[in-house]
Design a protein around this motif. Structure first.
Motif, mmCIF file in Angstrom:
data_model
loop_
_atom_site.group_PDB
_atom_site.id
_atom_site.type_symbol
_atom_site.label_atom_id
_atom_site.label_comp_id
_atom_site.label_asym_id
_atom_site.label_seq_id
_atom_site.Cartn_x
_atom_site.Cartn_y
_atom_site.Cartn_z
ATOM 1 N N ILE A 54 47.255 61.838 42.995
ATOM 2 C CA ILE A 54 47.983 61.126 41.938
ATOM 3 C C ILE A 54 47.899 59.624 42.150
ATOM 4 O O ILE A 54 47.667 58.843 41.210
ATOM 5 N N VAL A 55 48.098 59.259 43.385
ATOM 6 C CA VAL A 55 48.005 57.818 43.679
ATOM 7 C C VAL A 55 46.605 57.298 43.370
ATOM 8 O O VAL A 55 46.427 56.208 42.804
ATOM 9 N N TRP A 56 45.620 58.117 43.748
ATOM 10 C CA TRP A 56 44.244 57.706 43.492
ATOM 11 C C TRP A 56 43.983 57.576 41.999
ATOM 12 O O TRP A 56 43.325 56.644 41.541
ATOM 13 N N MET A 57 44.518 58.515 41.226
ATOM 14 C CA MET A 57 44.292 58.474 39.792
ATOM 15 C C MET A 57 45.019 57.284 39.160
ATOM 16 O O MET A 57 44.450 56.605 38.290
ATOM 17 N N ILE A 58 46.236 57.049 39.557
ATOM 18 C CA ILE A 58 46.959 55.892 39.003
ATOM 19 C C ILE A 58 46.234 54.599 39.359
ATOM 20 O O ILE A 58 46.107 53.678 38.534
ATOM 21 N N ASN A 59 45.780 54.556 40.603
ATOM 22 C CA ASN A 59 45.040 53.372 41.018
ATOM 23 C C ASN A 59 43.782 53.179 40.179
ATOM 24 O O ASN A 59 43.443 52.064 39.768
ATOM 25 N N VAL A 62 40.643 50.529 35.819
ATOM 26 C CA VAL A 62 39.883 50.559 34.557
ATOM 27 C C VAL A 62 40.586 49.765 33.458
ATOM 28 O O VAL A 62 39.975 48.943 32.765
ATOM 29 N N PHE A 63 41.852 50.050 33.313
ATOM 30 C CA PHE A 63 42.602 49.376 32.251
ATOM 31 C C PHE A 63 42.659 47.888 32.505
ATOM 32 O O PHE A 63 42.518 47.085 31.570
ATOM 33 N N GLY A 64 42.865 47.503 33.720
ATOM 34 C CA GLY A 64 42.917 46.082 34.035
ATOM 35 C C GLY A 64 41.583 45.399 33.817
ATOM 36 O O GLY A 64 41.526 44.273 33.306
ATOM 37 N N SER A 65 40.497 46.074 34.155
ATOM 38 C CA SER A 65 39.177 45.481 33.955
ATOM 39 C C SER A 65 38.879 45.298 32.474
ATOM 40 O O SER A 65 38.375 44.253 32.051
ATOM 41 N N VAL A 66 39.197 46.322 31.681
ATOM 42 C CA VAL A 66 38.906 46.245 30.237
ATOM 43 C C VAL A 66 39.753 45.165 29.577
ATOM 44 O O VAL A 66 39.248 44.359 28.781
ATOM 45 N N THR A 67 41.010 45.145 29.856
ATOM 46 C CA THR A 67 41.867 44.144 29.214
ATOM 47 C C THR A 67 41.546 42.731 29.702
ATOM 48 O O THR A 67 41.627 41.771 28.931
ATOM 49 N N THR A 68 41.164 42.599 30.942
ATOM 50 C CA THR A 68 40.779 41.267 31.434
ATOM 51 C C THR A 68 39.517 40.774 30.745
ATOM 52 O O THR A 68 39.413 39.606 30.370
ATOM 53 N N LEU A 69 38.567 41.660 30.554
ATOM 54 C CA LEU A 69 37.363 41.266 29.821
ATOM 55 C C LEU A 69 37.679 40.971 28.347
ATOM 56 O O LEU A 69 37.042 40.102 27.739
ATOM 57 N N ALA A 70 38.626 41.696 27.772
ATOM 58 C CA ALA A 70 39.009 41.418 26.381
ATOM 59 C C ALA A 70 39.649 40.040 26.246
ATOM 60 O O ALA A 70 39.534 39.406 25.192
ATOM 61 N N TYR A 71 40.303 39.590 27.269
ATOM 62 C CA TYR A 71 40.897 38.254 27.202
ATOM 63 C C TYR A 71 39.833 37.189 27.040
ATOM 64 O O TYR A 71 40.065 36.150 26.407
#
Lengths: 241, 912
Positions: A151-156, A161-170
């Motif tokens: 679970i920890v691995w999946m949340i991480n 992924v989400f952080g990378s995508v949203t950072t690139l969208a910025y």
């Protein structure tokens, strides 16, 4: 006191004095701080010049030409000539003549950096982001497969992924410009950019904390050095029993 | 010799010149010599016309022999040459005709071959005892007298081709086949005229309908509009009844026609003699054979006609002669101010040779139509008066000459839309010089009511044989319509009564009542504002152009030509118009702010005296001393020796780092890169100590290099610290110090490819790679492990990008010892698969974990623990400072809002 101890003592005193001079900046810009700063710059420049002259020019260009000019001429001469040619940049009138070696320098550096950035950072980072939720990758790392760990691995992974995508969208600047208005991002892209802004802020905060920690560590080291230096000087003049 | 006035520039030139010496304009028109043998219908110009032209050239330069004794016009005199060229007459042909050179006796004869040029005198001498009149003679014997009469069919072709004139195709009498002489005798038509071979009835052609206007008879169309009908004179152009020319008609006959010519000759005689009188053909002496009527014409004086002379001449000729005399008498009785109709020779309506349109019998509409015509201008003798007395060219013929270059009025344009040849109708405007132009010309040029200006340079007349009309008006005074020249002849009353006031309605527009004129349009204000009227000075333009008459160049004589110079002088740049853009108040405020900023750049601002002790200084000093105190206390007190060092599990990166070091075998080589600045040496050296101790214990050989310029010192410092920590300062750990690695990323890449070539020897002891037990050719394969100690993110990325892929290919692990500030950058390189970095120590905490795992005893008592304890205390103090400061600032901010003036309300109250 032997010579080594004497030089150590001199070094100790000079270091302590310079440290106090730098600490005087707490009270604002003053002469002591500037003296210490200029001393450091001068010493660093002199040391760098000495190192370049000795280790580069003397040891790597002149000595090979002297010892074996026939074999080493083809290797060392071009670099030597280009280096002297590049010195023309110092003259305002002749600076244009040094554009050729400068262009060569810039081109090699640019190619090296770009190639390294692509092969060493972009592709591996993208690969890591894509494999953040890849269970086979986790298995290859021989990590524990317990439920909590998964679970920890999946949340991480989701965060990655989400952080990378949203950072690139910025950093997306392809918005439309309605009539009479300035350009703006599209709706969903705009929302993702706002979330990416948060991740960027967190990343910058982490970097700032690291920089602050390093500076604080250096402060602690200097305080410790100063504390030890005071006791040594006191002990030198006032030996303790 | 008479001088010739240039039609372009108006300057006089000697008569013998062909081009003007001033403007190089041609003085004499080019006349194509008609081919001698060819009389085909393809010719544009009929023979009778070309013969007249040819004769005119030869007439020029010759002294005028027409001193009043000979009354025959030149054009007719030239016909004498044709008559001279006529073949010998048959028995029925009069001798005078028979003696004509080369003339064909039969009217049905083929086109006469042009006979050899013969002396007119010789030819005429064969014609009879009486010499032929000059006007009957022509030097061009190649032209037959019969041609212009005989080839009436060519007139139609000519008119169609030239589109200028459609002379009536005379209806020649249908001559019976074969017996031409009998026909000739029956019709009593002169021999020279009997030879006409053409269409129709000769009697019909010669006869004249009294109702048919002369203009129509000759196919001249609307003479009033100075035009020449292009339509084949089918209906109107036919000389339905050339009564005035026929001899057996009750109407006018040929005698009448000749009488008119004589009358016109009389007019020409009485016309003001110009200084440059065109030459007239020399009188031709001829011997017998000349009919009496011709001889009588030659001998008779203008004032002494002998109509009753019974000399065997035909009756019609007698009548012509009689009318001529009557006309002269009438002219003598006419007052100078009276315009005499040249064609009205007597009061006898039967003998009235005038055309109906001149007779006044025409309808009022016709009169009006002809008001501005060329024939209307015929009432102006100065327009058409052939000043040379010898010119007996009938008016219609003379008008034909002049109208070739006359201005084509709108009526003409309407009537002849197919006429595209502007050159023929383009008016060589009357020579200016202050002289007035005739009304008809003024009307044509659009300036009615202006003073009459003689037409001098309109164009080269078609019939060059005529006197140069330019010379006529060369020295004539200003003519006004009120003072006509009566010597020109008798003009009909209705024509003489014409004046500027009687101008056609089109010419009287300008004289209309002001109330009848259109008022200038009142433009709306918004349209008026759009008009850039200020850009051009129209008044100057109009004033300068109206009164100016061009006196040189191709526009000579034109009034109202647009002068480019004046137009350009009147043009000035348009007035600048300010544009005010509507802007909002917000934008205006910003503009004012920007403006004030720009203005304030050059204005000095007074320096505010800062307080010696400010709040920020106190806070800063306080924070410094507090941090120093905490650090000293932590160092003084020290960590609790009894407390456990770390209870948390070590990070994976630390475990990997530790594992890789454990995998090193004894005697292996490790490349150690120390890329950090001396300022961070305390932290880095603290972190490196456990590593170096580990490596020393495992018997690993270390080769150190640094991309920092002070790397050699850093390596040496680390080596000394290790010796001091291990307790053997005299035997420090041997490390191959390669020193400084220049070139940045490129140098690092080059070192990774060929390390022995980039740095061949040791910096301190000058040992080569071989001396250190390394293979120079192996490159990075000499090393089992690469450890990078750095404090910057750039160095981490550079080593990972440049060296990491190469190490992955050679299966060489890469470990990193990084400061806390760059630890976050290493994580991606560690977590990727395959990993670029196999383990790393990020900060003192990771180093403590590593030390604890590797050296439990040292972890509790070593310097790392001391620094860690002090660092933690100081970090705690900083956190407290941040929290407390934030709370204080928040409270201060809230207190500051409450202390705002009462006048300034909140948001909610502001909206109200």
């Amino acid at each position: 006191m032997n010579s080594s101890s004497l030089f150590d003592l001199i070094g100790l005193v000079v270091g302590f004095v310079l440290t106090l001079m730098v600490f005087s900046y707490v009270f604002g810009d003053n002469f002591l701080f500037r003296f210490a700063t200029y001393t450091f710059i001068g010493a660093a420049a002199g040391y760098a010049t000495a190192v370049v002259l000795r280790t580069l020019i003397w040891q790597r260009y002149l000595i090979p030409l002297i010892q074996n000019p026939g074999e080493n001429f083809a290797i060392t001469a071009p670099g030597f000539v280009l280096g002297i040619w590049l010195l023309l940049k110092a003259s305002p009138r002749l600076s244009r003549l040094a554009n050729m070696p400068m262009a060569l320098l810039v081109g090699v550096a640019a190619g090296t950096v770009i190639g390294g950035a692509l092969l060493g950072t972009l592709f591996p980072q993208a690969n890591a982001t894509m494999n953040a939720l890849n269970i086979s990758t986790r298995n290859s790392l021989q990590l524990s497969n317990s439920g909590l760990d998964l679970i920890v691995w999946m949340i991480n992974g989701l965060f990655v992924v989400f952080g990378s995508v949203t950072t690139l969208a910025y950093f997306q600047f392809g918005g439309k410009a309605p009539a009479g208005q300035s350009s703006a991002l599209h709706g969903i892209i705009l929302r993702m950019a706002q979330i990416g802004k948060g991740f960027i802020a967190v990343a910058l905060g982490v970097l700032f904390a690291g920089v602050f920690g390093a500076a604080l560590m250096a402060f602690v080291d200097r305080v410790t050095f100063s504390w030890n230096a005071i006791w040594q000087l006191i002990g030198l003049f006032f030996p303790l029993t | 010799m008479a001088d010739i006035r240039c039609p372009m520039c108006g300057k006089t030139n000697t008569a013998g010149r062909e081009t003007c010496r001033y403007c190089n304009a041609r003085l004499t028109p080019l006349i194509a010599q008609p081919p001698a043998a060819s009389r085909s219908g393809a010719e544009d110009v009929p023979d009778w016309l070309s013969s007249l032209r040819d004769g005119s050239q030869q007439d020029l330069g010759q002294e005028s022999s027409f001193d009043g004794e000979s009354e025959a016009p030149d054009w007719l005199s030239r016909l004498g040459g044709d008559a001279a060229a006529a073949p010998a007459q048959t028995e029925a042909v009069p001798d005078w005709f028979a003696n004509l050179d080369g003339a064909d006796q039969s009217p049905f004869a083929s086109p006469v071959e042009p006979a050899a040029p013969a002396q007119p005198a010789a030819s005429m001498s064969d014609a009879g005892d009486t010499p032929l009149p000059d006007w009957f003679m022509t030097s061009d014997s190649s032209n037959s007298t019969l041609d212009w009469l005989k080839l009436q069919d060519e007139q139609v072709a000519f008119s169609q081709q030239t589109e200028l004139i459609q002379p009536a195709a005379p209806d020649l009498p249908a001559a019976p086949a074969g017996d031409a002489a009998e026909w000739q005798a029956e019709t009593d038509v002169p021999d020279w005229m009997a030879g006409i071979q053409g269409q129709g009835d000769l009697a019909g052609w010669l006869s004249e309908s009294s109702e048919t206007p002369a203009a129509d008879r000759f196919g001249l169309g609307d003479i009033g509009s100075n035009t020449f009908s292009t339509e084949p004179a089918a209906e109107e152009s036919e000389l339905e009844s050339a009564e005035w020319l026929s001899d057996d008609q009750t109407g006018q006959s040929i005698d009448d026609w000749f009488a008119k010519t004589q009358g016109s000759a009389a007019f020409s005689q009485s016309a003001p003699q110009a200084a440059h009188t065109p030459a007239q053909p020399a009188p031709v002496e001829h011997s017998g054979g000349l009919p009496d009527w011709l001889s009588s014409l030659n001998e008779a004086s203008p004032g002494s006609p002998e109509p009753d002379q019974d000399d065997g001449s035909p009756d019609w000729l007698d009548r012509v002669r009689a009318r001529r005399q009557a006309d002269e008498d009438r002219i003598a009785q006419v007052s100078p101010n009276e315009v005499v109709n040249p064609f009205v020779l007597s009061d006898d309506p039967e003998n009235d040779l005038s055309f109906d349109w001149l007779n006044g019998s025409s309808t009022a509409d016709e009169q009006e139509a002809l008001a501005g015509s060329v024939f209307a201008a015929a009432s102006e003798p100065e327009q058409f008066a052939p000043a040379v007395p010898a010119d007996d060219t009938p008016d219609w013929l003379r008008n034909l000459n002049n109208d070739f270059g006359a201005v084509r009025s709108p009526a003409v344009t309407a009537r002849l839309p197919e006429l595209d040849d502007e050159e023929h109708f383009e008016a060589a405007a009357p020579v200016s010089g202050g002289q007035d132009e005739p009304d008809w010309l003024a009307e044509l040029t659009g300036t009615p009511g202006t003073p009459v200006t003689p037409v001098t340079t309109a164009s080269v007349p078609a019939f060059i044989g005529d006197e140069d009309p330019l010379e006529v008006f060369d020295e004539q005074p200003v003519y006004s319509q009120a003072a006509p020249d009566t010597s020109f002849g008798v003009t009909p009353d209705w024509l003489s009564s014409l004046s500027a006031e009687d101008a056609p309605p089109a010419a009287q527009v300008s004289e209309a009542e002001p109330s009848e004129q259109l008022e200038p349009a009142n433009l709306p204000t918004w349209l008026e504002a759009m008009r850039p009227v200020d850009a051009v000075n129209l008044e100057a333009f109009d004033e300068a152009s109206e009164a100016r008459i061009e006196n040189a160049g191709p526009l000579a004589g034109l009034r109202g030509a647009l002068p480019a110079e004046i137009a350009m002088q009147g043009v000035r740049p348009p007035a600048p118009y300010t544009i005010k853009l509507p802007i909002s108040a917000d934008v205006e405020n910003r503009l004012n702010v920007l403006k004030s900023l720009l203005e304030s750049e050059n204005s000095p601002t007074p320096q505010t005296q800062k307080a010696a002790l400010s709040s920020s200084l106190l806070v800063r000093v306080a924070a410094f001393f507090i941090l120093v105190l905490v650090a000293v206390l932590a160092l003084y007190i020290g960590p609790d020796q009894s407390s456990p060092v770390l209870q948390m599990p070590a990070p994976a990166a630390v475990l990997g780092f530790h594992q890789q070091l454990l995998n090193l075998s004894s005697g292996s080589h490790v490349l150690l890169a120390l890329d950090f600045e001396p300022g961070y040496s305390a932290e880095m050296n603290t972190m490196l100590q456990p590593l170096l101790v580990q490596l020393q214990r495992q018997g690993v050989f270390v080769t150190a290099v640094s991309s920092s310029i002070s790397g050699a010192l850093i390596i040496e410092q680390a080596q000394n610290d290790l010796a001091a920590s291990t307790g053997d300062p005299l035997n420090p750990w041997r490390v191959q110090n390669l020193g400084y690695l220049p070139g940045g990323p490129a140098g690092l890449l080059a070192f990774a490819l060929e390390p022995a070539r980039i740095i061949p020897v040791d910096v301190i002891e000058q040992k080569t790679w071989a001396d250190a037990g390394l293979n120079p050719a192996a490159g990075m394969d000499n090393f089992s492990l690469v450890i990078v100690a750095t404090d910057s993110t750039r160095s981490v990325s550079t080593w990972a990008e440049q060296v990491g892929p190469l190490l992955q290919q050679n299966e060489i692990e890469l470990l990193m010892v990084s400061s806390a500030q760059s630890a976050a950058v290493i994580e991606p390189f560690f977590t990727t698969y395959p990993p670029v970095v196999d383990g790393y120590l990020g900060g003192l905490s990771d180093a403590s974990y590593y030390l604890l795992a590797n050296q439990p005893n040292a972890a509790a008592n070593g310097p790392l623990r001391m620094y860690e304890y002090a660092y933690s205390a100081a970090l705690l103090a900083v956190v407290l400072f941040v929290v407390i400061g934030g709370i204080i600032n928040l409270a201060a901010a809230s207190l500051g809002v409450r202390k705002q003036p009462k006048g300034r309300s909140g948001r909610g109250e502001a909206k109200a």
